[in-house]
Motif scaffolding. Sequence first.
Motif, PDB file in Angstrom:
ATOM      1  N   LYS A 144      22.977  23.500  56.213  1.00  0.00           N
ATOM      2  CA  LYS A 144      21.535  24.591  55.953  1.00  0.00           C
ATOM      3  C   LYS A 144      22.071  26.002  55.637  1.00  0.00           C
ATOM      4  O   LYS A 144      22.079  27.148  55.248  1.00  0.00           O
ATOM      5  CB  LYS A 144      20.795  24.031  57.302  1.00  0.00           C
ATOM      6  N   ALA A 145      23.475  26.360  56.207  1.00  0.00           N
ATOM      7  CA  ALA A 145      23.704  27.259  56.515  1.00  0.00           C
ATOM      8  C   ALA A 145      24.321  28.411  55.129  1.00  0.00           C
ATOM      9  O   ALA A 145      24.607  29.047  54.734  1.00  0.00           O
ATOM     10  CB  ALA A 145      24.952  27.645  57.059  1.00  0.00           C
ATOM     11  N   GLU A 146      24.984  26.646  54.468  1.00  0.00           N
ATOM     12  CA  GLU A 146      25.396  26.741  52.789  1.00  0.00           C
ATOM     13  C   GLU A 146      24.733  27.757  52.264  1.00  0.00           C
ATOM     14  O   GLU A 146      24.584  28.317  51.269  1.00  0.00           O
ATOM     15  CB  GLU A 146      26.481  25.745  52.918  1.00  0.00           C
ATOM     16  N   LYS A 147      23.078  27.583  52.490  1.00  0.00           N
ATOM     17  CA  LYS A 147      21.745  27.218  51.731  1.00  0.00           C
ATOM     18  C   LYS A 147      21.377  28.070  51.702  1.00  0.00           C
ATOM     19  O   LYS A 147      20.123  28.214  51.453  1.00  0.00           O
ATOM     20  CB  LYS A 147      21.439  25.593  51.616  1.00  0.00           C
ATOM     21  N   THR A 148      21.241  28.550  52.732  1.00  0.00           N
ATOM     22  CA  THR A 148      20.534  29.899  53.307  1.00  0.00           C
ATOM     23  C   THR A 148      21.019  31.042  53.536  1.00  0.00           C
ATOM     24  O   THR A 148      22.131  31.259  53.304  1.00  0.00           O
ATOM     25  CB  THR A 148      21.131  30.386  54.817  1.00  0.00           C
ATOM     26  N   ASN A 149      20.069  32.161  52.748  1.00  0.00           N
ATOM     27  CA  ASN A 149      20.578  33.538  52.222  1.00  0.00           C
ATOM     28  C   ASN A 149      19.922  34.098  52.801  1.00  0.00           C
ATOM     29  O   ASN A 149      19.461  34.467  53.830  1.00  0.00           O
ATOM     30  CB  ASN A 149      20.729  33.617  50.501  1.00  0.00           C
ATOM     31  N   LEU A 150      20.355  35.965  52.435  1.00  0.00           N
ATOM     32  CA  LEU A 150      20.133  36.205  53.449  1.00  0.00           C
ATOM     33  C   LEU A 150      18.790  36.917  52.927  1.00  0.00           C
ATOM     34  O   LEU A 150      18.827  37.492  51.447  1.00  0.00           O
ATOM     35  CB  LEU A 150      20.563  37.495  53.797  1.00  0.00           C
ATOM     36  N   PRO A 151      17.775  37.001  53.646  1.00  0.00           N
ATOM     37  CA  PRO A 151      16.051  37.666  52.738  1.00  0.00           C
ATOM     38  C   PRO A 151      16.678  39.346  52.374  1.00  0.00           C
ATOM     39  O   PRO A 151      17.233  39.816  52.880  1.00  0.00           O
ATOM     40  CB  PRO A 151      15.053  37.720  53.861  1.00  0.00           C
ATOM     41  N   GLU A 152      15.531  39.528  50.787  1.00  0.00           N
ATOM     42  CA  GLU A 152      15.644  40.648  49.921  1.00  0.00           C
ATOM     43  C   GLU A 152      14.130  40.569  50.355  1.00  0.00           C
ATOM     44  O   GLU A 152      13.710  40.333  49.813  1.00  0.00           O
ATOM     45  CB  GLU A 152      16.142  40.734  49.135  1.00  0.00           C
ATOM     46  N   PRO A 153      13.553  42.041  51.306  1.00  0.00           N
ATOM     47  CA  PRO A 153      11.654  41.626  51.650  1.00  0.00           C
ATOM     48  C   PRO A 153      11.553  42.177  50.272  1.00  0.00           C
ATOM     49  O   PRO A 153      12.390  43.045  49.257  1.00  0.00           O
ATOM     50  CB  PRO A 153      11.475  43.428  52.547  1.00  0.00           C
ATOM     51  N   TRP A 154      10.423  42.105  50.029  1.00  0.00           N
ATOM     52  CA  TRP A 154       9.119  42.542  48.370  1.00  0.00           C
ATOM     53  C   TRP A 154       8.203  43.796  49.683  1.00  0.00           C
ATOM     54  O   TRP A 154       8.098  43.464  50.518  1.00  0.00           O
ATOM     55  CB  TRP A 154       8.705  41.090  48.338  1.00  0.00           C
ATOM     56  N   ILE A 155       9.227  45.042  48.828  1.00  0.00           N
ATOM     57  CA  ILE A 155       7.882  45.877  48.423  1.00  0.00           C
ATOM     58  C   ILE A 155       7.354  46.301  48.016  1.00  0.00           C
ATOM     59  O   ILE A 155       8.458  46.750  47.016  1.00  0.00           O
ATOM     60  CB  ILE A 155       8.949  47.454  49.865  1.00  0.00           C
ATOM     61  N   GLY A 156       6.002  46.969  47.917  1.00  0.00           N
ATOM     62  CA  GLY A 156       5.171  46.848  46.792  1.00  0.00           C
ATOM     63  C   GLY A 156       4.996  48.499  46.574  1.00  0.00           C
ATOM     64  O   GLY A 156       5.872  48.675  47.636  1.00  0.00           O
ATOM     65  N   GLU A 157       4.945  49.056  45.408  1.00  0.00           N
ATOM     66  CA  GLU A 157       5.180  49.991  44.811  1.00  0.00           C
ATOM     67  C   GLU A 157       4.073  51.458  45.483  1.00  0.00           C
ATOM     68  O   GLU A 157       3.505  50.148  44.850  1.00  0.00           O
ATOM     69  CB  GLU A 157       5.454  50.063  43.885  1.00  0.00           C
ATOM     70  N   ASP A 158       4.607  52.222  45.117  1.00  0.00           N
ATOM     71  CA  ASP A 158       2.423  53.017  45.547  1.00  0.00           C
ATOM     72  C   ASP A 158       1.654  52.086  46.746  1.00  0.00           C
ATOM     73  O   ASP A 158       0.898  52.227  46.342  1.00  0.00           O
ATOM     74  CB  ASP A 158       2.112  52.976  44.250  1.00  0.00           C
ATOM     75  N   LEU A 159       2.706  51.696  47.286  1.00  0.00           N
ATOM     76  CA  LEU A 159       1.680  51.508  48.981  1.00  0.00           C
ATOM     77  C   LEU A 159       0.473  52.554  49.284  1.00  0.00           C
ATOM     78  O   LEU A 159       0.956  54.009  49.991  1.00  0.00           O
ATOM     79  CB  LEU A 159       2.601  51.170  50.026  1.00  0.00           C
ATOM     80  N   SER A 160      -0.698  52.280  49.654  1.00  0.00           N
ATOM     81  CA  SER A 160      -1.281  53.532  50.383  1.00  0.00           C
ATOM     82  C   SER A 160      -0.860  53.226  52.272  1.00  0.00           C
ATOM     83  O   SER A 160      -0.945  52.079  52.333  1.00  0.00           O
ATOM     84  CB  SER A 160      -2.981  52.775  49.490  1.00  0.00           C
ATOM     85  N   GLU A 161      -1.532  54.189  52.513  1.00  0.00           N
ATOM     86  CA  GLU A 161      -2.004  54.371  53.889  1.00  0.00           C
ATOM     87  C   GLU A 161      -3.085  54.404  54.903  1.00  0.00           C
ATOM     88  O   GLU A 161      -2.798  54.782  55.907  1.00  0.00           O
ATOM     89  CB  GLU A 161      -0.606  55.336  54.353  1.00  0.00           C
TER      90      GLU A 161
END
Lengths: 715, 420, 393
Positions: free
Chosen positions: A118-135
Amino acid sequence: MDKKIGVYICSGCEIGDAVDLDKLVEIAKEKGVSLVKTGASVCSPAFVEEIKSDIANEGVNTVVIAACSPRVRTDVFNFPGCIVERVNIREFVAWVMEPKSDDAQLAAQDYLRMGIVKAEKTNLPEPWIGEDLSEEILVIGGGTSGLSSAIESSKAGFKVTVIEKEDKLGGWAAKWYKTTPTKYPFTSIEEPAVFQMMKTVESDPNITVLLNTTIVKTEGMPGLFDITLNVSGQEQVKRIGTIIAAAGFTPYDASKLDKLGFGVSPDVISNVDFERMVRETGKITRPSDGKTAKRVAFVLCAGSRDPEHLPYCSGYCCAASLKQAKYVRDINDGVAYVLYKDMRTPSQFELFYKELQNDPGILLTKCEIKEVSLGEDSSLNVDVTDTLLGDELAIEADLVVLVVGMVSNANQEKPDILNLQYRQGLELPLLDTGYYPDSNYVCFPYESRRTGIYPCGTIRAPMETYGSIQDSIGAALKAIQCIWHYERGMAVHPRGWEKSYPQVFMQRCTSCKRCTEECPFGAIDEDEKGTPFYKFNRCRRCGTCMGACPERIISFHDFSIDMVNSMIKEIEVPEDDDEKLRYLAFICENDAYPALDAAAFLKHRFPPGIRFISLRCAGNMNLVWIADGLGNGLDGALVLGCKFGENYQCHYIKGSELCNYRFGKIGETLDRLGLESERVEMMQVQISDYVNIADTLKDYADRVKEIGPNPFKGF
Amino acid sequence: MIEFQGKVLVIGGGISGITAAIEAAETGVEVYLVDKNPYLGGRVAQLTKYFPKLCPPTCGLELNFRRMRENKGVEVMTQTEVLKVEGSKGNFKVTLKKKPRFVNENCTLCGECFNVCPVERDNDFNFNMNKSKAIYSVFEFANPPYAVIDPSVCLGEKCSKCLDVCKYSAIDLNMKEEIIDITVGSIIVTTGWQPYDAEKIDNLKFGIVPNVITNMMMERLASSTGPTGGKILRPSDGKPVKNVAFVQCAGSRDENHLPYCSYICCMASLKQCTYLADQDPEVKATVFYIDIRTPGRYEQFYWNVKENPNISFVKGKVANIEADPSGDVWVEAEDILAGSKSKEKFDMVVLATGMQPTSANWDLPFSAKKTPEGFIDPDSLPDGIYLAGSAVMPFDVIRSLHSATGSVLKALQSISGRGN
Amino acid sequence: MAKRIVKADLDFIKEIMANGGDSVNKCYQCATCSVVCNLSPDNSPFPRKEMVMAQWGMKDALLKDADIWLCHQCADCTAYCPRGAKPGDVLGALRKITIEEYAPVKFLAKLVSKPAMWPFAFLLPVVILLIDLMFNGKLQYLADPQVLVNMSINGEPESAGKIVFAKLFPTVTGIDIFFMTAAIFAVVCFWIGLSNYWKALNSERSYPVTFKGSIIGLFAGVIWEALTSVRFKLCNTMSVRSTTHLLVFWSFVGLALTTATASVYEWVLRYPSPYPLYDPVKILGNVSGIALVIGSIWMINTRSTLKVGANSGFDWLLLIIVAGLGLTGMGSEIFRLMNLASVAYWTYFIHLTFVMFLFIYAPFFKIAHLAYRTLALAYTNLANRGEPNALKG
């Protein structure tokens, strides 16, 4: 990332007494891990320092800890930037199996190999962050709840747009003459708080108010909602971050209450009309002849608590009727009869009841209404039975007020609130019980099934003014928290820490629509052909889509179909021993896992052949694993998911239910393989089932034993 | 990108405090969560099931603990009380007193020490219905998951038997009380409630007539982590109960005791009727009430319970209880709708005792007014200090969580102009 | 089940409130009161139903509700009432209203009804006594009673130089004629009031009534209950009241016996007062007088400290009269023995005022409960709801 794995095996907490650690070291080495260490207490500060030093000096970036449950010592085994895989050989082996037995040793070895793979097949996550996010926050509804959440959001520094379908703000509360108390000592009726709120909103530059406005359609996802508004007939599109749905309620239709005398005379009116009359005219008169109504009867639970009408209690009406009775006293110096089933003034509202009781002109009794009829002199007769006075009573009244309850505006034939352009429907889904657009009813009351959209106030439960205000402030926090999360590419509740997101190998997608149909949160849209389009900010990362996908093309950075398949392959299947059967058990990490941990803590004995694989949710379970597992010679497979149905406990609402649904089809697969479908079971487990979960597992193992070993063994 | 800076102190680690803490932490602020008990979860940790879903509270607690583990922004301090709060909004200097646990984080709850400890104590978590050793684990899912020593009964170093058997150097009998100073921008008070002292309701004879218990004791009796392992047995002789009376408004709605309604007791008794029915479908229960208060969807729960023909409802408050020599209990009320007094014998009587605010017996470390019943008047609180959960007024869990979540927004408003 | 037409009489509710039952609306019908009351019967117990009827202004029903007399205002209900509705006080108010309702001379009832009217109420006996003095030509001595000391009655020399009250109020023309007249008036008023009440109790009976045994036996039973204070003894909260009530009640009995014996001395034995202190009638009178003083002051004290019936002027008036009667009676004697002639005569005058007050107002104020309660208890006994559970075998 190039992985350098370090395996650290603990002998503490009776692990060393139960299994041969040297053999485990050999196993790890066989799997190609060069750095394998054992320790008497891997969680001790000294040993943790050693791990840190290996990370710093030996280049270890993937740490496999074979010790206790991942539910404990998380703060200790916290190595930023590294993948950490916890192999639970304490709770799943040492504490639940015969020490020093073959069974325990084999189990520990299996788990260690599974962990390394499992460790071998695990990767650190890279987040998905949208562009022009509204607040910006959109508040639907300009009533008490909506304005209160708008004001509180603005105070925290957020831009808010409030839309109101009517031509003025204020909602129902602005049509009230007075409201029930909102502050200690809860004895006096108050000016509706909404009027002050309206003034505040008007002078707040952070808040934009759009009147005569409805939503034509809502597209996109949190941070990137594109909302088409109809503002006084003109359409405009607005980019919005999160939505607070405070669309309120509609009073129950009094015209359905002919049994309570509605229609007998114009002098039988609803409490809403009564309130409006007092607000608008300052008088209490009879609609029929305009005469002052000296005797007013309030018929409570008109429609509420009635299987033929509303199967719930509308909660606010008792106190509101006492308030209206007070109007009768103050304005007309008349007599108010309050006819109730149970006087429901919970919490401090009891003090309001207590106070208003003191008025000698407010006459109260518990009763059942027999009939409301027209009497002499055009007065009305209310005949009641089961009274506190022991007799049936005939009450003469000038005016009868039917106290009708609240119906959520989300629970209308055509709610027309959000008009979501989602694959799974236009509006917030309601609970099975009908009324509420809610999800986790007790523990996590704000988690609607539409991410980034937070219902509050009377849209989701009948509430009085006080409750609506409280609720709306909470909803505002959740809306703001959601913004904070999507700006960092993180999921929201329940996996608020999660940066990984589903990745789909689209080339192999067959547009079968399973994922778009099953996603409990409606996070996946589709085009006409059925091709799925993920809206990641709607996704809660439960992995239900991953479980649903027959093509095995959906995965997370740290969890995938292939990973589990590889783990299953690491389970050693003894071929020559009919006694040593192997069972694969997929367990929900939220409830089944802690239940197993607790059973282990109590040293209950688990069937030695069982191998647990933890899932984000039972909905995450893909049938392919079971097929592969049994194909590999495992003798049985089990899923331990949360309770589903009306009182579901699944944190992803539908996950375990969907898993069960998939199980309905597993017969075919097994038939194809020529295996008995009884080898495979789905069980509903709650966290408190730790008491008997060992027995449950044993019973299951015995049932499979009865069927006999998997005939595929060795193939 | 929005950013909230500052720290928040949450006083009280019950469900409201935990919720406030993790909701705040999930907006990026640092949180101190303090509780006077050696475990988190407060009252709900003692409950067998939540109404109306009849699900175990540990399920929600577990997820919240997971969120806290993953988030890392909440620093939990158990056995800790707030001594003093000085300063003002944005800059509160808080003095905390942390009592010694005598067990450190090396503890694995292996249980060796429990076996050798020679002294017992009344188990207050189970309302003294059983004993624990002087070194003990509060309950199976207790968080933090370490043993704790009760210094009032521990024999100390002259005994040290626990020290001898501990393999993990987890016990330190020399641990001292610590005074900790922290600075926070905002404070959320979620001190919750305690069961009203039933002995004060003298006509209901709690503590005098055997087998008269409180609703919270019933929760422990029904719990698998309770003194009977989840079997509902009456305390005097351990007999399984066949006929139980529930006495509603035991202390609540009563100006001699608690003038307000405690909100949860009707639902709690209905829920406990289901415990009885689950255990034995033949068991009979009678609920004596003034008004059944099941607002909102709780009404459906009431209907479901009413469908059970073995569960009956009598409108009329129980005003007298007497012992029968057999251990049974005589219960007297007026059945108002029948217009006559009833005196019936039951195996056990459950008093639906209400909520008293914990703050009633709390010497407030900041200046604020209390209502006559001991609730903190929210309008009297200094800026920057907010109230949530049943410290405000009696609430069920859902309403507590509404207010807990809302209080976080108030705290954020007070500590941080959000940076962009 | 009878259907009752609701005629909510708000004035009646206000009347209850004004007469000591100001807490009536606080009741929320939990029925704690009916249960904690040891005097309340199992079937259709009181005072819970009286409370709701009172809140609904059901005057007709309440004015013929005999159950209000089963209540002895032990205040167990009031002590345990979760709402502070003080059912005991409300029932007290209802008893007052009942007495006033059925009494024939409404004017006199009004005079004693409200504390504000009491000074006028007292004026009436004072005026009667002044007329008495005038009629006997003794009015001038009131200003300086010292003169009376040296006078002798009917030329009997042994009476000269002594304080003898008959010198101010001659036994026959000063006392007997006036007080007998007042007593006859009271008896007539009682007769009218009670027979009205009896009719009301028996109209639209709520409970089946069966006559059994003799009327005398019935009333003897009720009176015996009163003499032994059996019901009062069932009180918990105000258990002291069984003692105080018994004390006052028996002292009245003692004083009545004293008066009766004195009449025998006067008319049969021709043995005029004052009697020596060792005379049996004197001993009985003094013991009763002391008991009356102690009992009434004790009662006043328990009222003030326990706050039961504290708002009821109705109750207070009787306590004032009883205490006044005892204190002035004993005072007259003490001052006489101390040879303080003026003080002794004035005290005696006040004492007679209290006695006259008691006589003429008896049918209209709380002392009338003696008669109404006796009647109502006889009724409830017939209706088989008189005997409290605790008294049954």
